[in-house]
Design an enzyme around this catalytic site. Sequence first.
Site, short mmCIF file in Angstrom:
data_model
loop_
_atom_site.label_atom_id
_atom_site.label_comp_id
_atom_site.label_asym_id
_atom_site.label_seq_id
_atom_site.Cartn_x
_atom_site.Cartn_y
_atom_site.Cartn_z
N GLU A 377 0.79 -1.22 0.07
CA GLU A 377 0.01 -0.18 -0.06
C GLU A 377 1.01 1.24 -0.08
OE1 GLU A 377 -3.75 2.49 0.45
OE2 GLU A 377 -3.02 0.47 -0.28
N THR A 503 -10.92 7.51 -14.04
CA THR A 503 -10.12 6.85 -12.79
C THR A 503 -10.67 5.75 -12.36
OG1 THR A 503 -8.71 7.85 -11.31
CG2 THR A 503 -11.19 8.32 -11.15
#
Length: 513
Positions: A377, A503
């Site tokens: 992450e 997106t």
Amino acid sequence: MHLSSLSLSLTALAIVSPSAAYPHLGSSQPVLHTNSDTTQSRADAIKAAFSHAWDGYLQYAFPHDELHPVSNGYGDSRNGWGASAVDALSTAVIMRNATIVNQILDHVAKIDYSKTNTTVSLFETTIRYLGGMLSGYDLLKGPVSDLVQDSSKIDVLLTQSKNLGDVLKFAFDTPSGVPYNNLNITSGGNDGAKTNGLAVTGTLALEWTRLSDLTGDTTYADLSQKAESYLLNPQPKSAEPFPGLVGSNINISNGQFTDAQVSWNGGDDSYYEYLIKMYVYDPKRFGLYKDRWVAAAQSTMQHLASHPSTRPDLTFLASYNNGTLGLSSQHLTCFDGGSFLLGGTVLNRTDFINFGLDLVSGCHDTYNSTLTGIGPESFSWDTSDIPSSQQSLYEKAGFYITSGAYILRPEVIESFYYAWRATGQETYREWIWSAFSAVNDYCRTDSGFSGLTDVNAANGGSRYDNQESFLFAEVMKYSYMAFAEDAAWQVQPGSGNQFVFNTEAHPVRVSST
């Protein structure tokens, strides 16, 4: 990694010239192709994974927003309108799965966008729901018009898009026109925030402009573009420390920036993404957006490009704040290579393409260096803060992990896809297949796909009991398209794009077509 120095294994691969498809790359760069049977089998495997996730969602969670793939429960984190269904639509269309498409269309017709018990995010609702419906409409009214026989079911997508836009548009009713993000659609209220973020404000124009272009009602485009205007001409001038690179937060009352913190990380990311995509959508109307993207891209190459001390061959993007570079990045940021590659191909700029490939290579390293083959992450290459337990990782890989979680994010596979489309180099499809295979191996459950707590632990650590809707919209779509046949929605070289991806990876038809 530059076009002039790519080194690829040629084992069992055929070599042809890319000059016809990618004339700006020149004839010196070969396009490498896997065996067609292998390509088809991989496409089929990805479709099967999509169907596996859909079947589990349909059985245990539909019509709620997302499946909890460990407990077989469900969640409603996106307003309770069936986010996974709407987010899955464009992928199901591209995969030509008529059964799933019709299930989703039937669901969309029943959604009441005026009712929810949760706070509504203007940003998330725009990119997932509005983008998903508009994309489904553009695909089913265009290149996949033969998939659904009842045209009235397709028309509902546009009707519901307008309904949703009408529900949400009060968000822009502010002194400046910069919208609130967190909304109470029942009361017409908001959370009282004083500022809105760069990405949240700057990632609305594509969907809202498309809605106007399809309905003929300019209201939606006008609202989103008014908000964007403050980002294109940032005030005060100190909010733009380098040409094109702007701060992270905007005052809702007056449209002025409240800081000059610059990054391509989450919270800022998709503002830059949409600048070049709006130009792809309509170069006549959005030339200024392109100019701002070019300025930002050039400044990024000059001021934010960073190379780890142990791996100077790698390129990551630093952040910037008041003269100081922040040497950390995120999985979210790894869309950046794809943005440079799209801009480079559209504008015929080899420097942008080469830099984009450098960024893609750096993000690949974050996948290639973990035990699972999936990237973390967040990560850092700041030598002042390396944990002793990760010193060897930093020495080898050029980064250390600051959060080892993986929540089914798509950005690395997304940029691999853009690299494949920009160069034709088979390496990037192999990277896509490796990443998809790792997700399939480590995240798959009996009913879907879960997140992981630690990508650098055996078996990915423990599991997060949540399947984000963007698994359907993005991970599966970008993986599949790399092995699918060429089509109108695929990214094309130069000015040949008929669609542009929002997106959330929903392709909308460009204005000129």
